[in-house]
Design a protein around this motif. Structure first.
Motif, PDB file in Angstrom:
ATOM      1  N   GLU A 323       0.812  -1.212   0.000  1.00 24.27           N
ATOM      2  CA  GLU A 323       0.000   0.000   0.000  1.00 24.27           C
ATOM      3  C   GLU A 323       0.851   1.270   0.000  1.00 24.27           C
ATOM      4  N   GLU A 324       2.051   1.223   0.590  1.00 26.81           N
ATOM      5  CA  GLU A 324       2.900   2.411   0.553  1.00 26.81           C
ATOM      6  C   GLU A 324       3.435   2.664  -0.855  1.00 26.81           C
ATOM      7  N   LEU A 325       3.748   1.582  -1.588  1.00 28.91           N
ATOM      8  CA  LEU A 325       4.172   1.734  -2.981  1.00 28.91           C
ATOM      9  C   LEU A 325       3.019   2.248  -3.836  1.00 28.91           C
ATOM     10  N   VAL A 326       1.809   1.727  -3.603  1.00 29.06           N
ATOM     11  CA  VAL A 326       0.638   2.190  -4.346  1.00 29.06           C
ATOM     12  C   VAL A 326       0.357   3.654  -4.017  1.00 29.06           C
ATOM     13  N   ALA A 327       0.561   4.031  -2.751  1.00 27.62           N
ATOM     14  CA  ALA A 327       0.373   5.442  -2.375  1.00 27.62           C
ATOM     15  C   ALA A 327       1.387   6.322  -3.098  1.00 27.62           C
ATOM     16  N   LEU A 328       2.622   5.827  -3.260  1.00 26.25           N
ATOM     17  CA  LEU A 328       3.615   6.578  -4.041  1.00 26.25           C
ATOM     18  C   LEU A 328       3.151   6.765  -5.480  1.00 26.25           C
ATOM     19  N   ASP A 329       2.548   5.707  -6.036  1.00 24.29           N
ATOM     20  CA  ASP A 329       2.071   5.789  -7.412  1.00 24.29           C
ATOM     21  C   ASP A 329       0.974   6.838  -7.558  1.00 24.29           C
ATOM     22  N   ALA A 330       0.218   7.043  -6.491  1.00 27.52           N
ATOM     23  CA  ALA A 330      -0.875   8.027  -6.533  1.00 27.52           C
ATOM     24  C   ALA A 330      -0.441   9.412  -6.069  1.00 27.52           C
ATOM     25  N   GLU A 331       0.788   9.545  -5.584  1.00 29.18           N
ATOM     26  CA  GLU A 331       1.276  10.832  -5.081  1.00 29.18           C
ATOM     27  C   GLU A 331       1.341  11.855  -6.225  1.00 29.18           C
TER      28      GLU A 331
END
Length: 595
Positions: A323-331
């Protein structure tokens, strides 16, 4: 708890949507994998049926007929086993390229995203923690691929297949298996998402903090040694490890209780299925072979159900880790190229600020308001003023590291907000006050401003920067690795490498942030002479802390609280008795001002 549930649902939705998006770019691999796994699993489903027929054949009154039936059942069981083996091997041949290609794409995309996030984002993020998020997310994706496609998919196929097969022959047995499985799955999913997930999310947060703290302390080891602070850093890490220990212990204990609950549920389900099979035999609705069929089926179902709990827990951990990597993708990028952005074309290098207002996020008042100034092409301009007066922000707005709140920054009449960032920065050479080097060779570091430069060009730039002599004395010369952030070089050597990089870039616009601050007086004189040659014919902006650096420049801009309060040559500014520049000059020279 409501907040935890919302976050868990959002995390599942975001991660699984991200994963499906990756799968959709590889439809051939995905379809081949799913077909192979479904085929191999159906072979498993039919295996108990022939096991039951084998038992009936062995117990038949007519031994001759029983022998033939037994051989047919035995052959069918062998064929199904070979089919399962072959199709599972095919599935693995599909999952290897699927996982590797998605991991490669996700790591590449994560790195590209991080590279393009705003200056503010990088200033507020630990490099070590960011690396951990990307690498952990990449490997979590591999685990999710295996769990969802190779483990959970066949498990659900087995449950559905056995429920249909047994339900057709004995509706009561199908009902028991169907309801028991649904209750088991419901409880397992609830435990994973509502009990384990919140604790796992928190332990992952502390895992990222731990990685960031380790990177921060190790990266600044020179400072730690300078102050003899090893014990202090040990204690600081110890406090972080203690918090990580408590959070992780809670997560692992919840997983332990969840596993115990799953085995208890499986025990109840086994009792119900075996009891139902005995009832069917008791009432004459099932033969001994049928009972063997049911029991064999149960053992297959039991194995899959037992593993489903573990699979769901692993999916939950994978979601937490991704989820932290996915959050980076959405940053959001913060500063992004417009859809219609065009490459910058520079003829002379005129820089213009037109009524620029700039507001840092989180600040109550803007740093500058309605700032207007023109720097003609080829002019050499010094920026002076107290720390925090706006000098560095001025050059960052030229580079478009931030977007202005209102107004326009233009180069040769082109708004920098309307051109591509890559083309903008390709026309600007920068020498920062604290140069940052890659852990690569000196030649690679110097050539960073012009990829593909020849060895002769690199050496020429190093000579202009007064760096060639010290490089030539190194055992590997220009092939010497400089260490992380250039730690193997002295401050002055790093500065000269950064200057050589700017010389080689040969850009029409030059930004020097006190580029001689780390040099001894002898080297400074040589570099000043070389810088004069470099600035000739280019638009040069020099951020100066030592005013001796700007005395020969064409123009000086004096900053205070984001505003340009004075503008002129050194002679003009020194001629103002109450001027800001004169006050700064007198402070540095002990009150002596040349006539």
């Amino acid at each position: 708890m409501i907040l935890d549930r919302l976050q868990g649902a959002q995390a599942y939705r975001a991660v699984l949507t991200f994963l499906v998006r990756q799968w959709r770019t590889r439809p051939g691999l995905l379809l081949g994998l799913v077909a192979a796994m479904v085929g191999s699993t159906l072979a498993d489903v039919f295996l108990p049926l022939f096991a039951g027929r084998l038992v009936d054949a062995l117990s038949a009154a007519d031994r001759d007929a029983g022998r033939l039936d037994a051989l047919v059942a035995f052959a069918a069981m062998g064929g199904l086993g070979l089919l399962t083996l072959g199709l599972r091997h095919v599935a693995w041949t599909f999952v290897v390229p699927l996982s590797l290609s998605t991991m490669q794409a996700v790591a590449q995309a994560g790195f590209q995203r991080v590279q393009r996030l705003s200056t503010d984002w990088h200033a507020n993020s630990f490099a070590g923690s960011t690396v951990r998020k990307v690498s952990r997310g990449m490997w979590a994706l591999d685990g999710l691929n295996n769990t969802l496609l190779l483990e959970l998919l066949p498990a659900f196929v087995v449950l559905l297949g056995t429920m249909v097969l047994l339900g057709v022959q004995w509706p009561l047995m199908g009902l028991v298996i169907g309801l028991g499985s649904l209750v088991y799955l419901g409880i397992v999913v609830t435990l994973a998402t509502l009990v384990i997930a919140p604790a796992a999310q928190l332990s992952n947060v502390w895992d990222s903090r731990l990685g960031g703290a380790l990177s921060d302390a190790i990266g600044a080891n020179a400072v730690v040694k300078a102050f003899g602070a090893e014990a202090r850093e040990d204690a600081r890490l110890g406090r972080l490890l203690a918090k990580w220990n408590r959070r992780t212990h809670r997560t692992w204990m919840r997983i332990t209780w969840s596993i115990t609950a799953q085995f208890a549920l499986l025990l109840l389900l086994r009792t119900a299925i075996v009891g139902t099979a005995l009832w069917l035999w008791w009432t004459g609705d099932a033969t001994p072979g049928d009972v063997a069929y049911v029991l064999t089926t149960y053992f297959v179902v039991h194995g899959y159900l037992r593993d489903i709990g573990d699979h769901i827990n692993r999916v939950q951990r994978g979601v937490n880790e991704m989820e932290e990597l996915v959050a980076l993708d959405a940053e959001p990028y913060g500063v992004a190229d417009r859809p219609d952005a065009t490459p910058l074309t520079v003829q002379g290098g005129t820089i213009g600020f037109d009524r620029v207002t700039f507001h840092y996020d989180g600040h109550v008042t803007p740093l500058c308001r309605d700032l207007s100034v023109q720097i003609p092409a080829g002019q050499r301009v010094g920026l002076v003023g107290r720390s925090g007066s706006g000098k560095t922000t001025f050059v960052k707005l030229v580079q478009r590291l931030y977007d202005v709140t209102s107004g326009h920054v233009r180069i040769d009449g082109q708004d920098v907000a309307g051109v591509t960032q890559a083309s903008l920065r390709a026309h600007i050479a920068i020498v920062p006050q604290e140069p940052v080097l890659f852990h690569r060779s000196l030649a690679e570091n110097i050539a960073y401003g012009r990829p593909g430069a020849s060895a002769e060009d690199i050496a020429r730039a190093a000579r202009l920067a007064n760096a060639h002599d010290f490089i030539a004395r190194l055992p590997k010369g220009y092939g010497t690795l400089v260490g992380e952030r250039g730690v193997k070089l002295s401050g002055g050597e790093r500065q000269r490498v950064a200057l050589a990089r700017a010389f080689l870039a040969d850009a029409p616009i030059l930004i020097l942030d006190e580029a001689t601050s780390s040099l001894d007086s002898e080297s400074e004189a040589l570099i000043q002479e070389a810088m004069e040659r470099l600035m000739r014919g280019r638009t040069a902006i020099v951020i100066a802390h030592r005013l001796s650096t700007v005395r020969s420049l064409d123009r000086i801009l004096v900053f205070d609280r984001g505003c340009i309060v004075e503008d002129g040559t050194q002679a003009d500014l020194l001629g103002r008795p109450e001027g800001r520049y004169r006050a700064l000059f007198e402070r540095q020279t002990g009150g002596m001002v040349e006539a």
